[in-house]
Design an enzyme around this catalytic site. Structure first.
Site, PDB file in Angstrom:
ATOM      1  CG  PHE A 128      18.598 -29.621  -9.626  1.00  0.00           C
ATOM      2  CD1 PHE A 128      19.240 -28.919  -8.612  1.00  0.00           C
ATOM      3  CD2 PHE A 128      19.004 -29.410 -10.935  1.00  0.00           C
ATOM      4  CE1 PHE A 128      20.275 -28.048  -8.904  1.00  0.00           C
ATOM      5  CE2 PHE A 128      20.039 -28.535 -11.232  1.00  0.00           C
ATOM      6  CZ  PHE A 128      20.674 -27.849 -10.223  1.00  0.00           C
ATOM      7  CG  ASP A 200      19.874 -36.396  -9.814  1.00  0.00           C
ATOM      8  OD1 ASP A 200      21.007 -36.389  -9.303  1.00  0.00           O
ATOM      9  OD2 ASP A 200      19.460 -35.513 -10.583  1.00  0.00           O
ATOM     10  CE1 TYR A 225      28.077 -29.334 -10.383  1.00  0.00           C
ATOM     11  CE2 TYR A 225      28.539 -30.468 -12.447  1.00  0.00           C
ATOM     12  CZ  TYR A 225      27.665 -29.790 -11.623  1.00  0.00           C
ATOM     13  OH  TYR A 225      26.384 -29.567 -12.040  1.00  0.00           O
ATOM     14  CE  LYS A 226      25.581 -30.198  -7.813  1.00  0.00           C
ATOM     15  NZ  LYS A 226      24.300 -30.685  -8.329  1.00  0.00           N
ATOM     16  NE  ARG A 374      22.225 -25.564  -1.898  1.00  0.00           N
ATOM     17  CZ  ARG A 374      22.436 -26.204  -3.042  1.00  0.00           C
ATOM     18  NH1 ARG A 374      21.670 -27.211  -3.395  1.00  0.00           N
ATOM     19  NH2 ARG A 374      23.380 -25.818  -3.863  1.00  0.00           N
TER      20      ARG A 374
HETATM   21  C1  LIG Z   1      23.852 -30.241  -9.610  1.00  0.00           C
HETATM   22  C2  LIG Z   1      22.681 -30.990 -10.105  1.00  0.00           C
HETATM   23  C3  LIG Z   1      22.506 -31.196 -11.479  1.00  0.00           C
HETATM   24  C4  LIG Z   1      23.469 -30.590 -12.432  1.00  0.00           C
HETATM   25  O1  LIG Z   1      23.256 -30.883 -13.752  1.00  0.00           O
HETATM   26  P1  LIG Z   1      24.343 -30.430 -14.824  1.00  0.00           P
HETATM   27  O2  LIG Z   1      23.935 -31.072 -16.047  1.00  0.00           O
HETATM   28  O3  LIG Z   1      25.684 -30.843 -14.295  1.00  0.00           O
HETATM   29  O4  LIG Z   1      24.318 -28.934 -14.902  1.00  0.00           O
HETATM   30  C5  LIG Z   1      21.420 -31.956 -11.887  1.00  0.00           C
HETATM   31  N1  LIG Z   1      20.547 -32.482 -11.002  1.00  0.00           N
HETATM   32  C6  LIG Z   1      20.707 -32.280  -9.671  1.00  0.00           C
HETATM   33  C7  LIG Z   1      19.736 -32.871  -8.722  1.00  0.00           C
HETATM   34  C8  LIG Z   1      21.755 -31.524  -9.194  1.00  0.00           C
HETATM   35  O5  LIG Z   1      21.906 -31.320  -7.898  1.00  0.00           O
END
Ligand SMILES: *Cc1c(COP(=O)(O)O)cnc(C)c1O
Length: 415
Positions: A128, A200, A225-226, A374
């Site tokens: 990511f 992560d 938030y997911k 997705r």
């Molecule tokens: C959604 C997501 C993030 C989000 O990071 P934020 O700091 O909340 O914007 C980070 N890493 C991964 C792998 C994600 O899926």
């Protein structure tokens, strides 16, 4: 799962679903198929009253007293302990705080500091973006360190780990393909070489069983938030295994991480506990909203969630193959449900336009550049009937070339 499943069979699956009742706890309008809980979970119905009460009683009524009387100051730990219990960790190993990006920075520094004689950080070249961007930022503050990336410096993450590696930063589930990594196996390989691992959990917390202690994970970060349905921009979390806490240091040494913040001392003295991973004042309203999503997850049977999630994704793949097989959708998620998280991704030349057309027809998934469709399948509220509906709407969009309408090629800032 048979490819040509009947409507009756689908109905039966929903009828026998042990998690079916959870759906009514979320705001989801009739006719909407929501397959994007991997980006933003829906609002729990209970969140409205909760926030109203917090605002009226704790903020308006209690005012400054609420930091103590309503436990505002301890929310990061209270929620952290509850989430820890859901993720195979123990009390005092996890706090809910800041954003995932910020927690990645803290974890990278802390882990690197525990292996001072080493200077390489291993990560995924196709991870990511924010994970890689934060790694770049962390490297700019760690002189002499360098990154070694899977897909750039070698094909397999574990082959990149040698005696020079201090830290491995790796996603439990890949955000694009949905591929699930074996947390215990990779952690064991890293430990054999003396390296530490930061997991992560953005795409597993709240949906795929996670056993942090059982996997001997060193650090973990993730967002709420997911699949945890904590609300847009809800606070993230950071886990630090007990055995690392005394020696670990993090550089964002704000007053909330101080051993005695209200002593107002000149010098920074980190708290001995996981609270040293806090930085500054947190958004109390956001923490209180996250509490509601977490409370739902706490009540759900994690094994049943995984079973249903695998069945939903299997059904989706089978039906897309059967009904949309002629349109060049290429499955990029693992075929075997045991090897993926709770999402299915297809690459497809006109993926962006097709997704916009789906959204207009009330099937919400998302698009990830350059060409990925997705779909997330959150077992607490997605029904088997939703999977079937989504596939037939997708088929219709493809059969009729509906996606070619010019409005679908207009790009928005957030995809
Ligand atoms: C959604 C997501 C993030 C989000 O990071 P934020 O700091 O909340 O914007 C980070 N890493 C991964 C792998 C994600 O899926």
């Amino acid at each position: 799962m048979p490819a040509s499943i009947t409507l009756n069979e689908i109905e039966l699956l929903d009828k026998n679903d042990p998690l079916a009742d959870f759906r009514s706890e979320f705001v989801l309008e009739d006719g909407l198929v929501y397959l994007d809980g991997n980006s933003l979970g829906p609002a729990p119905k209970a969140v409205f009253e909760k926030i109203e009460t917090v605002m009226r009683e704790e903020w308006a009524g209690g005012l400054i007293r609420s930091w103590n009387d309503a436990d505002w100051f301890k929310l990061t730990d209270i929620l952290g302990d509850r989430l820890a219990a859901c993720l195979g960790a123990v009390k005092g190993e996890l706090v809910v705080t800041d954003s995932t990006s910020i927690n990645i920075f803290k974890a990278l520094h802390a882990a690197a500091g525990l292996r001072p004689e080493r200077n390489v950080i291993v990560a995924e070249g196709a991870g990511f973006p924010t994970d890689l961007y934060m790694l770049e930022g962390a490297l700019s503050t760690l002189p002499g360190y360098s990154a070694r990336l899977e897909g750039v410096d070698g094909d397999h993450l574990v082959d990149l780990i040698d005696q020079s590696v201090a830290v491995v930063l790796v996603n439990h589930v890949d955000y694009k393909t949905g591929r699930l990594r074996d947390m215990a196996a990779i952690t064991a390989r890293a430990h054999e070489k003396g390296a530490l691992v930061i997991w992560d959990l953005c795409h597993t917390a709240g949906v795929v069983p996670v056993d942090l202690n059982g996997s001997r994970a060193d650090f973990a970060i993730g967002c709420s938030y997911k699949y945890l349905n904590g609300g847009p921009g809800a606070p993230a979390f950071i886990y630090v295994a007990k055995q690392h806490q005394a020696a670990a240091k993090q550089p964002l040494s704000g007053w909330w991480g101080h051993a005695n913040p209200f002593a107002m001392q000149r010098e920074y003295q980190p708290d001995a506990s996981i609270r040293k991973f806090l930085c500054g004042t947190q958004s109390v309203l956001a923490l209180q909203a996250m509490d509601v999503g977490l409370e739902i997850f706490e009540r759900a049977d994690k094994h049943a969630m995984r079973q249903k999630s695998m069945q939903l994704t299997d059904l989706f793949v089978a039906l897309v193959k059967e009904h949309c097989g002629d349109y060049g959708l290429k499955l990029i998620s693992p075929e075997d449900a045991a090897e993926r998280g709770s999402q299915i991704s297809f690459s497809c030349e006109h993926g962006y336009e097709i997704m916009q057309a789906l959204i207009e027809r009330n099937v919400i998934g998302d698009f990830r550049a350059p060409d990925i469709l997705r779909f997330g399948f959150a077992p607490l509220y997605v029904r088997y009937a939703d999977v079937r509906d989504a596939v037939f709407i997708l088929k219709d969009i493809l059969d009729t070339n509906f996606w070619k309408e010019p409005r679908f090629s207009k790009r928005s800032a957030v995809t």
